[in-house]
Design a protein around this motif. Structure first.
Motif, PDB file in Angstrom:
ATOM      1  N   ILE A 131       0.835  -1.202   0.000  1.00  0.00           N
ATOM      2  CA  ILE A 131       0.000   0.000   0.000  1.00  0.00           C
ATOM      3  C   ILE A 131       0.872   1.256   0.000  1.00  0.00           C
ATOM      4  CG2 ILE A 131      -1.669   1.334   1.346  1.00  0.00           C
ATOM      5  CD1 ILE A 131      -2.854  -1.334   2.274  1.00  0.00           C
ATOM      6  N   LEU A 132       1.923   1.244   0.838  1.00  0.00           N
ATOM      7  CA  LEU A 132       2.823   2.398   0.877  1.00  0.00           C
ATOM      8  C   LEU A 132       3.484   2.619  -0.478  1.00  0.00           C
ATOM      9  CD1 LEU A 132       4.616   2.003   4.343  1.00  0.00           C
ATOM     10  CD2 LEU A 132       2.719   3.510   3.749  1.00  0.00           C
ATOM     11  N   THR A 133       3.932   1.536  -1.106  1.00  0.00           N
ATOM     12  CA  THR A 133       4.571   1.646  -2.419  1.00  0.00           C
ATOM     13  C   THR A 133       3.594   2.165  -3.468  1.00  0.00           C
ATOM     14  OG1 THR A 133       6.030  -0.208  -1.840  1.00  0.00           O
ATOM     15  CG2 THR A 133       5.867   0.388  -4.170  1.00  0.00           C
ATOM     16  N   ALA A 134       2.341   1.732  -3.380  1.00  0.00           N
ATOM     17  CA  ALA A 134       1.341   2.141  -4.366  1.00  0.00           C
ATOM     18  C   ALA A 134       1.064   3.639  -4.311  1.00  0.00           C
ATOM     19  CB  ALA A 134       0.047   1.361  -4.150  1.00  0.00           C
ATOM     20  N   VAL A 135       1.214   4.245  -3.126  1.00  0.00           N
ATOM     21  CA  VAL A 135       0.958   5.683  -2.997  1.00  0.00           C
ATOM     22  C   VAL A 135       2.247   6.497  -3.055  1.00  0.00           C
ATOM     23  CG1 VAL A 135      -1.160   5.328  -1.686  1.00  0.00           C
ATOM     24  CG2 VAL A 135       1.010   5.564  -0.462  1.00  0.00           C
ATOM     25  N   GLY A 136       3.354   5.830  -3.422  1.00  0.00           N
ATOM     26  CA  GLY A 136       4.603   6.549  -3.628  1.00  0.00           C
ATOM     27  C   GLY A 136       5.476   6.720  -2.412  1.00  0.00           C
ATOM     28  N   LEU A 137       5.230   5.967  -1.341  1.00  0.00           N
ATOM     29  CA  LEU A 137       6.036   6.060  -0.124  1.00  0.00           C
ATOM     30  C   LEU A 137       7.021   4.901  -0.061  1.00  0.00           C
ATOM     31  CD1 LEU A 137       3.248   7.023   2.454  1.00  0.00           C
ATOM     32  CD2 LEU A 137       4.852   8.546   1.278  1.00  0.00           C
ATOM     33  N   ASP A 138       8.063   5.078   0.742  1.00  0.00           N
ATOM     34  CA  ASP A 138       9.077   4.040   0.891  1.00  0.00           C
ATOM     35  C   ASP A 138       8.564   2.918   1.804  1.00  0.00           C
ATOM     36  OD1 ASP A 138      10.863   5.466  -0.674  1.00  0.00           O
ATOM     37  OD2 ASP A 138      11.674   6.564   1.060  1.00  0.00           O
ATOM     38  N   PRO A 139       8.966   1.672   1.540  1.00  0.00           N
ATOM     39  CA  PRO A 139       8.583   0.568   2.431  1.00  0.00           C
ATOM     40  C   PRO A 139       9.142   0.763   3.831  1.00  0.00           C
ATOM     41  CG  PRO A 139       9.442  -0.245   0.330  1.00  0.00           C
ATOM     42  CD  PRO A 139       9.732   1.223   0.372  1.00  0.00           C
ATOM     43  N   VAL A 140       8.493   0.141   4.789  1.00  0.00           N
ATOM     44  CA  VAL A 140       8.861   0.278   6.197  1.00  0.00           C
ATOM     45  C   VAL A 140       9.113  -1.107   6.779  1.00  0.00           C
ATOM     46  CG1 VAL A 140       8.047   0.999   8.480  1.00  0.00           C
ATOM     47  CG2 VAL A 140       7.555   2.412   6.473  1.00  0.00           C
ATOM     48  N   VAL A 141      10.132  -1.218   7.638  1.00  0.00           N
ATOM     49  CA  VAL A 141      10.369  -2.461   8.373  1.00  0.00           C
ATOM     50  C   VAL A 141       9.543  -2.377   9.654  1.00  0.00           C
ATOM     51  CG1 VAL A 141      12.103  -4.007   9.359  1.00  0.00           C
ATOM     52  CG2 VAL A 141      12.700  -2.542   7.416  1.00  0.00           C
ATOM     53  N   TRP A 142       8.314  -2.798   9.579  1.00  0.00           N
ATOM     54  CA  TRP A 142       7.332  -2.533  10.633  1.00  0.00           C
ATOM     55  C   TRP A 142       7.729  -3.117  11.982  1.00  0.00           C
ATOM     56  CZ3 TRP A 142       3.393   0.742   9.558  1.00  0.00           C
ATOM     57  CH2 TRP A 142       3.105   0.980   8.210  1.00  0.00           C
TER      58      TRP A 142
END
Length: 286
Positions: A131-142
């Motif tokens: 979801i983050l990638t789809a909106v142009g944000l960097d992935p997160v190591v949750w």
């Protein structure tokens, strides 16, 4: 008449003694002794385990983590529960079916919830990063970032238990008397004014009960945290309950773990007592 009551009380008292009083007394005795890793007991050591606990940075970090998780989850779940509870109180077709579906997160085993959310938080294949990638944000190591892991756990708890809060509050809204709202309408009060000055005060007893139930559960938060992070990374999610478990079953320090669990019991009693006192004061004022 008193003689007729005792046969009814004795079974409940026996169960309480066996399941509550005796385990607590054994925990107190264990915390005041020195149980070795080989199972032997070196004898009475007084308050040494509590002194060690008070001097341990790891203990105070676990208290901080527990309180942060408690405050954040309780406030968010209460606010969202009130908003969602209002929506659930509106009589629309399919409302009962929707309420039943909303109970699914709360009645699902915490182990299953934790495993599902571990998949959601997966760094490469998880839905959260997609979801983050789809909106142009960097992935997160949750679950691997110490600055994010605790908030990731909080999201899981909010997702699981907000519907529970909402259903309690929705039931309370539907039970409110109509007369105060009608009187406020006659006086020209707006919808927001009626909700704030009439509905919310009348609903506070129900909200406080829901908050008390979540308080007791949040303070002893364990299963979801341990399955998802085991208290890591770098003790970022190491709650007091997880810390006590690790001391008992990983470090094999039963006496120190008993002292930790007694501190957790004290924290639960303090939180529950504070809410009970707050409820009583509000009932006296109103």
């Amino acid at each position: 008449m008193a003689r007729g009551v005792w046969p009814l009380l004795v079974p409940a008292m026996a169960v309480t003694l066996a399941l509550v009083v005796l385990p607590v007394l054994y925990t107190v005795w264990l915390s005041l002794s020195d149980r070795r890793r080989d199972g032997t007991n070196a004898g009475f050591v007084g308050l040494d385990n509590f002194a060690r606990m008070a001097q341990s940075p790891e203990f105070w970090n676990s208290v901080r983590v527990t309180l942060v998780l408690f405050v954040v989850c309780l406030l968010v779940e209460t606010v969202l529960g009130i908003a969602l509870g209002y929506l659930l109180s509106i009589d629309v077709p399919g409302r009962k079916l929707f309420q039943g579906l909303m109970l699914i997160p709360a009645i699902t085993a915490s182990v299953a919830v934790a495993l599902v959310w571990m998949l959601v938080y997966d760094p490469t294949l998880g839905a959260a990063n997609q979801i983050l990638t789809a909106v142009g944000l960097d992935p997160v190591v949750w679950l691997g970032d110490p600055d994010i892991a605790l908030w990731s756990i909080a999201i899981v708890d909010v997702w699981q238990w907000t519907p529970f809060m909402a259903l309690i509050i929705a039931a309370g809204i539907r039970s409110l008397p109509a007369e105060p709202f009608e009187a406020a309408s006659i006086d020209g009060a707006s919808g927001w004014a009626k909700a704030r000055h009439v509905g919310l005060p009348l609903l506070m007893p129900v909200i406080s009960v829901a908050m008390l139930l979540r308080t007791v559960d949040l303070v002893r938060f364990f299963d979801t945290v341990y399955i998802m992070t085991q208290g890591g990374p770098v003790d970022a999610t190491n709650t007091l309950n997880v810390y006590g478990y690790r001391a008992a079953f990983i470090d094999q320090e039963a006496s120190y773990a008993a002292a930790l669990q007694l501190s957790l019991l004290l924290l639960v009693v303090i939180m529950a007592g504070a809410f009970t006192l707050w409820r009583r004061r509000r009932s006296i004022e109103h």
